[in-house]
Design a protein around this motif. Structure first.
Motif, PDB file in Angstrom:
ATOM      1  N   ALA A  88       0.944  -1.486   0.001  1.00  0.00           N
ATOM      2  CA  ALA A  88       0.018  -0.018   0.006  1.00  0.00           C
ATOM      3  C   ALA A  88       0.870   1.374  -0.026  1.00  0.00           C
ATOM      4  O   ALA A  88       1.758   1.317   0.556  1.00  0.00           O
ATOM      5  CB  ALA A  88      -0.997   0.102   1.400  1.00  0.00           C
ATOM      6  N   ASP A  89       0.238   2.242  -0.674  1.00  0.00           N
ATOM      7  CA  ASP A  89       1.081   3.401  -0.736  1.00  0.00           C
ATOM      8  C   ASP A  89       1.148   4.210   0.753  1.00  0.00           C
ATOM      9  O   ASP A  89       2.131   5.072   1.005  1.00  0.00           O
ATOM     10  CB  ASP A  89       0.321   4.360  -1.788  1.00  0.00           C
ATOM     11  N   THR A  90       0.202   4.041   1.532  1.00  0.00           N
ATOM     12  CA  THR A  90       0.169   4.598   2.889  1.00  0.00           C
ATOM     13  C   THR A  90       0.032   3.389   3.950  1.00  0.00           C
ATOM     14  O   THR A  90      -1.027   2.738   3.752  1.00  0.00           O
ATOM     15  CB  THR A  90      -1.206   5.775   2.943  1.00  0.00           C
ATOM     16  N   ASP A  91       0.804   3.611   4.827  1.00  0.00           N
ATOM     17  CA  ASP A  91       0.829   2.308   5.883  1.00  0.00           C
ATOM     18  C   ASP A  91       1.507   3.037   7.251  1.00  0.00           C
ATOM     19  O   ASP A  91       2.706   3.428   7.110  1.00  0.00           O
ATOM     20  CB  ASP A  91       1.448   1.386   5.304  1.00  0.00           C
ATOM     21  N   SER A  92       0.734   3.083   8.223  1.00  0.00           N
ATOM     22  CA  SER A  92       1.207   3.581   9.512  1.00  0.00           C
ATOM     23  C   SER A  92       2.432   2.646  10.068  1.00  0.00           C
ATOM     24  O   SER A  92       3.062   3.217  10.955  1.00  0.00           O
ATOM     25  CB  SER A  92       0.229   4.027  10.622  1.00  0.00           C
ATOM     26  N   ASN A  93       2.474   1.430   9.553  1.00  0.00           N
ATOM     27  CA  ASN A  93       3.325   0.557  10.286  1.00  0.00           C
ATOM     28  C   ASN A  93       4.618   0.915   9.581  1.00  0.00           C
ATOM     29  O   ASN A  93       4.741   0.665   8.331  1.00  0.00           O
ATOM     30  CB  ASN A  93       2.824  -0.955   9.848  1.00  0.00           C
ATOM     31  N   PRO A  94       5.857   0.952  10.263  1.00  0.00           N
ATOM     32  CA  PRO A  94       7.173   1.192   9.633  1.00  0.00           C
ATOM     33  C   PRO A  94       7.773  -0.180   9.173  1.00  0.00           C
ATOM     34  O   PRO A  94       8.621   0.017   8.400  1.00  0.00           O
ATOM     35  CB  PRO A  94       8.019   1.705  10.543  1.00  0.00           C
ATOM     36  N   TYR A  95       7.134  -1.460   9.134  1.00  0.00           N
ATOM     37  CA  TYR A  95       7.597  -2.341   8.589  1.00  0.00           C
ATOM     38  C   TYR A  95       6.812  -2.666   7.201  1.00  0.00           C
ATOM     39  O   TYR A  95       5.568  -2.531   7.136  1.00  0.00           O
ATOM     40  CB  TYR A  95       7.252  -3.677   9.557  1.00  0.00           C
ATOM     41  N   ARG A  96       7.870  -2.815   6.035  1.00  0.00           N
ATOM     42  CA  ARG A  96       7.331  -3.454   4.988  1.00  0.00           C
ATOM     43  C   ARG A  96       8.075  -4.793   4.638  1.00  0.00           C
ATOM     44  O   ARG A  96       9.231  -4.942   4.652  1.00  0.00           O
ATOM     45  CB  ARG A  96       7.639  -2.634   3.714  1.00  0.00           C
ATOM     46  N   TRP A  97       6.997  -5.757   4.407  1.00  0.00           N
ATOM     47  CA  TRP A  97       7.559  -6.954   4.070  1.00  0.00           C
ATOM     48  C   TRP A  97       6.987  -8.043   3.097  1.00  0.00           C
ATOM     49  O   TRP A  97       5.624  -7.487   2.711  1.00  0.00           O
ATOM     50  CB  TRP A  97       7.778  -7.654   5.534  1.00  0.00           C
ATOM     51  N   TRP A  98       7.556  -8.883   2.549  1.00  0.00           N
ATOM     52  CA  TRP A  98       7.041  -9.715   1.677  1.00  0.00           C
ATOM     53  C   TRP A  98       7.628 -11.251   2.123  1.00  0.00           C
ATOM     54  O   TRP A  98       8.703 -11.154   2.693  1.00  0.00           O
ATOM     55  CB  TRP A  98       7.332  -9.463   0.251  1.00  0.00           C
ATOM     56  N   ARG A  99       6.795 -12.143   2.015  1.00  0.00           N
ATOM     57  CA  ARG A  99       7.103 -13.566   2.353  1.00  0.00           C
ATOM     58  C   ARG A  99       6.786 -14.829   1.496  1.00  0.00           C
ATOM     59  O   ARG A  99       5.583 -14.735   0.865  1.00  0.00           O
ATOM     60  CB  ARG A  99       6.811 -13.993   3.949  1.00  0.00           C
ATOM     61  N   VAL A 100       7.306 -15.533   1.363  1.00  0.00           N
ATOM     62  CA  VAL A 100       6.886 -16.910   0.617  1.00  0.00           C
ATOM     63  C   VAL A 100       7.131 -18.075   1.748  1.00  0.00           C
ATOM     64  O   VAL A 100       7.925 -18.221   2.506  1.00  0.00           O
ATOM     65  CB  VAL A 100       7.924 -17.116  -0.644  1.00  0.00           C
ATOM     66  N   ASP A 101       6.071 -19.140   1.448  1.00  0.00           N
ATOM     67  CA  ASP A 101       6.141 -20.300   2.113  1.00  0.00           C
ATOM     68  C   ASP A 101       6.736 -21.297   1.174  1.00  0.00           C
ATOM     69  O   ASP A 101       5.960 -21.719   0.364  1.00  0.00           O
ATOM     70  CB  ASP A 101       4.693 -20.586   2.625  1.00  0.00           C
ATOM     71  N   LEU A 102       7.922 -21.951   1.612  1.00  0.00           N
ATOM     72  CA  LEU A 102       8.323 -22.987   0.589  1.00  0.00           C
ATOM     73  C   LEU A 102       7.587 -24.276   0.822  1.00  0.00           C
ATOM     74  O   LEU A 102       8.089 -25.343   0.253  1.00  0.00           O
ATOM     75  CB  LEU A 102       9.750 -23.078   1.019  1.00  0.00           C
ATOM     76  N   GLU A 103       6.811 -24.528   1.792  1.00  0.00           N
ATOM     77  CA  GLU A 103       5.936 -25.662   2.094  1.00  0.00           C
ATOM     78  C   GLU A 103       6.716 -26.904   2.502  1.00  0.00           C
ATOM     79  O   GLU A 103       6.593 -27.858   2.104  1.00  0.00           O
ATOM     80  CB  GLU A 103       5.202 -25.865   0.778  1.00  0.00           C
ATOM     81  N   GLY A 104       7.967 -26.615   3.208  1.00  0.00           N
ATOM     82  CA  GLY A 104       8.802 -27.720   3.561  1.00  0.00           C
ATOM     83  C   GLY A 104       9.955 -27.003   4.022  1.00  0.00           C
ATOM     84  O   GLY A 104      10.311 -25.833   3.940  1.00  0.00           O
ATOM     85  N   LEU A 105      10.829 -27.741   4.694  1.00  0.00           N
ATOM     86  CA  LEU A 105      12.179 -27.325   5.142  1.00  0.00           C
ATOM     87  C   LEU A 105      13.392 -27.345   4.123  1.00  0.00           C
ATOM     88  O   LEU A 105      13.267 -28.537   3.609  1.00  0.00           O
ATOM     89  CB  LEU A 105      12.507 -28.178   6.500  1.00  0.00           C
ATOM     90  N   PHE A 106      13.927 -26.253   3.825  1.00  0.00           N
ATOM     91  CA  PHE A 106      15.040 -26.306   2.809  1.00  0.00           C
ATOM     92  C   PHE A 106      16.118 -25.617   3.267  1.00  0.00           C
ATOM     93  O   PHE A 106      15.923 -24.630   4.197  1.00  0.00           O
ATOM     94  CB  PHE A 106      14.446 -25.353   1.557  1.00  0.00           C
ATOM     95  N   GLU A 107      17.225 -25.939   2.766  1.00  0.00           N
ATOM     96  CA  GLU A 107      18.519 -25.313   3.215  1.00  0.00           C
ATOM     97  C   GLU A 107      18.793 -24.354   2.253  1.00  0.00           C
ATOM     98  O   GLU A 107      18.816 -24.501   0.967  1.00  0.00           O
ATOM     99  CB  GLU A 107      19.523 -26.293   3.037  1.00  0.00           C
ATOM    100  N   VAL A 108      18.529 -22.996   2.525  1.00  0.00           N
ATOM    101  CA  VAL A 108      18.586 -21.844   1.777  1.00  0.00           C
ATOM    102  C   VAL A 108      20.056 -21.401   1.681  1.00  0.00           C
ATOM    103  O   VAL A 108      20.593 -20.896   2.981  1.00  0.00           O
ATOM    104  CB  VAL A 108      17.728 -20.647   2.256  1.00  0.00           C
ATOM    105  N   HIS A 109      20.247 -21.193   0.481  1.00  0.00           N
ATOM    106  CA  HIS A 109      21.722 -20.477   0.286  1.00  0.00           C
ATOM    107  C   HIS A 109      21.606 -19.277  -0.396  1.00  0.00           C
ATOM    108  O   HIS A 109      22.755 -18.426  -0.088  1.00  0.00           O
ATOM    109  CB  HIS A 109      22.545 -21.421  -0.989  1.00  0.00           C
ATOM    110  N   ALA A 110      20.790 -18.895  -1.228  1.00  0.00           N
ATOM    111  CA  ALA A 110      20.553 -17.286  -1.721  1.00  0.00           C
ATOM    112  C   ALA A 110      19.517 -17.127  -2.268  1.00  0.00           C
ATOM    113  O   ALA A 110      18.639 -17.981  -2.320  1.00  0.00           O
ATOM    114  CB  ALA A 110      21.902 -17.513  -2.990  1.00  0.00           C
ATOM    115  N   VAL A 111      19.345 -15.800  -2.530  1.00  0.00           N
ATOM    116  CA  VAL A 111      17.886 -15.392  -3.327  1.00  0.00           C
ATOM    117  C   VAL A 111      18.602 -14.344  -4.318  1.00  0.00           C
ATOM    118  O   VAL A 111      19.554 -14.250  -4.835  1.00  0.00           O
ATOM    119  CB  VAL A 111      17.125 -14.355  -2.416  1.00  0.00           C
TER     120      VAL A 111
END
Length: 223
Positions: A88-111
């Motif tokens: 949203a253009d206006t948001d009183s919360n100072p946090y902006r976030w995006w998240r993906v659910d990998l639907e399982g446990l993974f060893e994450v190396h990079a994005v």
């Protein structure tokens, strides 16, 4: 299951930490550490792939009828706003976030992240990539059971695609891009998570609910 596994306990600290809690004598503590080394199998020798493709995605807010979180994991690296996520253009919360659910446990190396190219690329700067094994709310605080994959200060260039490597591999299910504080909407076009399935074997239940660094798990216990 080896009885020594029952001696393993987890404690999450400010960023992350998994350690064996001493119960009884030194021999029990060492046995606890050894059992974890036998249970954790690294990704060495296995090919990394995009484990986020078409997985469920959410974000802190939405921009009207467009800018859905799911656009970022659809495999399309087009850089026009019509193909990008947009909070949203206006948001009183100072946090902006995006998240993906990998639907399982993974060893994450990079994005691998593709920035918007038609406008406003400066918004994708000064962000953290976090990995967690259970659902958290980044709008409240940085959860102490999440592990920091990396911090990126400078902006990713307008329309550019960059690979950003974690400081070390991290096991988890949820990958979050977090900007805080933020005065602008969160806006980018594609995010790939490069990883492999985490081969955990018979681990204590605490390891299934906390993020942890593989290098830290392999560190000998402090006696």
């Amino acid at each position: 299951m080896n009885e020594s596994l029952k001696l393993c306990q987890c404690s999450a600290r400010v960023c992350w930490q998994m350690r064996c809690k001493k119960i009884g004598d030194i021999a029990q503590l060492v046995a606890c550490w050894i059992c974890i080394q036998l249970a954790v199998v690294s990704a060495r020798g296995r090919s990394l792939s995009n484990v986020a493709l078409n997985k469920p995605a959410t974000q802190s807010t939405s921009h009207g009828s467009g800018g859905e979180a799911q656009r970022v994991v659809d495999g399309n690296k087009a850089t026009h706003v019509n193909y990008c996520t947009h909070t949203a253009d206006t948001d009183s919360n100072p946090y902006r976030w995006w998240r993906v659910d990998l639907e399982g446990l993974f060893e994450v190396h990079a994005v691998v992240i593709t920035n918007r190219g038609d406008c406003c690329g400066f918004r994708l700067a000064n962000f953290d990539i976090l990995v967690s094994s259970h659902l958290t709310d980044p709008s409240l605080s940085w959860p102490d059971t999440s592990a920091l994959c990396l911090h990126r200060g400078p902006q990713i260039a307008d329309g550019a695609t960059e690979r950003l490597d974690c400081s070390q591999p991290i096991a988890g299910r949820y990958v979050t891009l977090l900007i805080s504080p933020a005065s602008e909407p969160l806006n980018f076009c594609e995010l790939e998570v490069l990883g492999v399935p985490a081969l955990l074997g018979e681990l204590p239940s605490c390891l299934q609910t906390h993020s942890f660094s593989f290098n830290e798990l392999r560190s000998p216990p402090q006696i």
